[in-house]
Design an enzyme around this catalytic site. Structure first.
Site, mmCIF file in Angstrom:
data_model
loop_
_atom_site.group_PDB
_atom_site.id
_atom_site.type_symbol
_atom_site.label_atom_id
_atom_site.label_comp_id
_atom_site.label_asym_id
_atom_site.label_seq_id
_atom_site.Cartn_x
_atom_site.Cartn_y
_atom_site.Cartn_z
ATOM 1 C CB VAL A 199 -0.944 0.015 1.215
ATOM 2 C CG1 VAL A 199 -1.719 1.334 1.286
ATOM 3 C CG2 VAL A 199 -1.915 -1.160 1.156
ATOM 4 C CE1 TYR A 207 -4.051 3.123 -3.426
ATOM 5 C CE2 TYR A 207 -5.512 1.391 -2.636
ATOM 6 C CZ TYR A 207 -4.575 2.380 -2.388
ATOM 7 O OH TYR A 207 -4.174 2.611 -1.087
ATOM 8 C CD GLN A 212 -0.853 1.890 -6.598
ATOM 9 O OE1 GLN A 212 -0.006 1.129 -7.077
ATOM 10 N NE2 GLN A 212 -1.558 2.734 -7.335
ATOM 11 C CD GLU A 213 -2.304 5.666 -1.052
ATOM 12 O OE1 GLU A 213 -2.156 6.796 -1.546
ATOM 13 O OE2 GLU A 213 -3.423 5.145 -0.910
ATOM 14 C CB SER A 214 4.151 7.778 -1.121
ATOM 15 O OG SER A 214 4.747 6.802 -0.269
#
Length: 478
Positions: free
Chosen positions: A307, A436, A310-312
């Site tokens: 996660v 996502y 994927q986010e940053s």
């Protein structure tokens, strides 16, 4: 006198025939014996596409499909894990297993010795090479390098067919001790030049070896099916075909296909190499925070790390145009709700993100895993309200709002007015949470693979050596 003896002899024969017929009529067939014993035995092999054990226990595409077959028969499933393909077939021949579910291709040679069920998947045989190395364009080019395949495999059978019919000078090596992952690792490390694997297995493993590619398909599409030993008693074979033909099996196959293969195309060559570089460069720095967050939230640290990537891309200073910030990209309101004072602090961000994801999972307590986690991830991205709208649309379209494979079809509809105008939370970029979730699933797969293979494969720069006892060289035809 002779007439009396003849009559007695005839009566004796008649009694014997009647007894034999009566005995045969009450002897249970194989299916009845399975139900009497309350279990059916399957033989399989360790592979990411067939059977493996994770933290939750035994799983895998073939494992779940076989469990459904056992439930259809109302019996328990017993699993035998064979060391290699030859052991799989010998286990069938000796009657130690009722059927083999091991990603087996129905080939002409195998069909002579075993009875195959209705197919449930199709694959092609692919020649795999190392990018930057020699790339063969057709079978005759395989002579330019060292080719190794698994002994007893459909690939070895295919190569023998090519050798006999087209290329007598073709040579290769076979080993009973190497699985698909071993062969791919050997190509990736440069120890061999080529191998042949099934297309579904390469799709599953390609992200772990981004320097490998498909040179060409060695075969057309072929059927994957369960194998049964030939016998006059075909009751189990018929039961398997009835299982595949029943109405409930089609959605099960679709669900298994989505679960194991539906997210594999999301990580291409460039993305896989970037992810592996970032893993080597950054993950060790933040891994202790992910592991601590895992202990407190109950969520696998590798999923939390996926996660975060994927986010940053594991950038603690990341910021989007909407104002979400930090490694786990928390909104200001979410951070305040979770008690996070500094969104740019990586430890606080990871702890906050893990708690938020755990809360979303708790709200989906009626959903079974792994769909519960995939839906929670979608809510993390698009918001719980939009996820609720998408689940409502799913139900209205006749789908199951508790299955990710159905909800992911409805989510993109939130960007179409004729759908979102009747929802509570309105418009959303619904394709984004689909991508996502699928990306995170793929990143998670790679992180799990890397951790579990650390002790099984050599370090970068080392070579996995083949001893002469491990391989058989197939010479050219004279």
């Amino acid at each position: 006198m002779q007439t009396g003896i003849f009559r007695l002899f005839a009566k004796a024969i008649l009694v014997a025939v009647c007894v034999t017929a009566l005995t045969a009529s009450v002897r249970p067939n194989n299916l009845e014996q399975v139900r009497m014993h309350g279990e059916i035995v399957m033989v399989t092999r360790n592979s990411p596409t067939t059977f493996f054990e994770d933290r939750a226990g035994p799983t895998g595409y073939e494992m779940e499909l076989a469990q459904a077959f056992a439930q259809y028969l109302n019996v328990d499933l017993k699993v035998i894990v064979a060391d290699n393909l030859s052991d799989i077939f010998s286990t069938l021949e000796t009657g130690k297993a009722a059927f083999a579910a091991a990603g087996l291709t129905n080939t002409p040679d195998r069909d002579r010795w075993f009875r195959f069920s209705q197919p449930y998947m199709q694959v092609s045989e692919q020649v795999i090479y190392r990018r930057g190395g020699v790339r063969p364009k057709e079978a005759v080019d395989l002579a330019q390098g060292k080719l190794v395949v698994a002994a007893g495999s459909s690939h070895a059978e295919r190569l023998r067919m090519v050798q006999v019919r087209q290329i007598p000078e073709l040579t290769w090596s076979e080993s009973p001790d190497l699985e698909v992952a071993d062969l791919l690792q050997m190509v990736a490390s440069g120890n061999i030049d080529f191998t042949v694997v099934d297309s579904n297995e390469f799709r599953m493993l390609q992200a772990y070896y981004p320097n490998l590619g498909v040179a060409f398909d060695l075969s057309e599409q072929q059927d994957i099916a369960w194998a049964f030993a030939y016998s006059r008693d075909d009751s189990l074979y018929k039961a398997a075909n009835e299982f595949f033909n029943q109405q409930e099996t089609a959605p099960l196959l679709a669900e298994l296909s989505e679960r194991y293969y539906g997210h594999l195309d999301k990580l291409d060559y460039v993305g896989a190499r970037r992810f592996l570089r970032q893993t080597n460069k950054k993950l060790d720095t933040y891994r202790p925070h992910f592991e601590l967050a895992s202990e407190q939230s109950g969520i696998d640290w590798r999923l939390l790390a996926a996660v975060g990537y994927q986010e940053s891309h594991w950038n603690p200073n990341a910021r989007s145009y909407t104002g979400v910030r930090g490694l786990m990209m928390l909104t200001r309101n979410t951070a305040r709700e979770l008690g996070i004072k500094n969104r740019l602090d990586p430890q606080q961000s990871i702890m906050g993100g893990s708690r938020y994801l755990a809360k979303l999972r708790e709200r989906l307590d009626s959903v079974q895993e792994p769909d519960r986690t995939w839906l929670a991830l979608a809510a993390y991205n698009v918001g719980y309200g939009h996820l609720t709208d998408a689940r409502k649309i799913t139900a209205e379209m006749g789908g199951n709002p508790d299955l990710w494979m159905d909800v992911k079809e409805a989510l993109p509809l939130l960007s179409q007015k004729r759908y979102y105008r009747n929802t509570r939370h309105g418009y959303a970029r619904g394709q984004e949470p689909v991508d996502y979730v699928q990306n995170i699933r793929r990143y998670y797969d790679v992180l799990v693979w890397n951790e579990e293979q650390e002790q099984n494969f050599p370090e970068d720069g080392e070579t996995l050596q083949l001893s002469s006892s491990m391989i058989t060289v197939i010479p050219p035809l004279l």
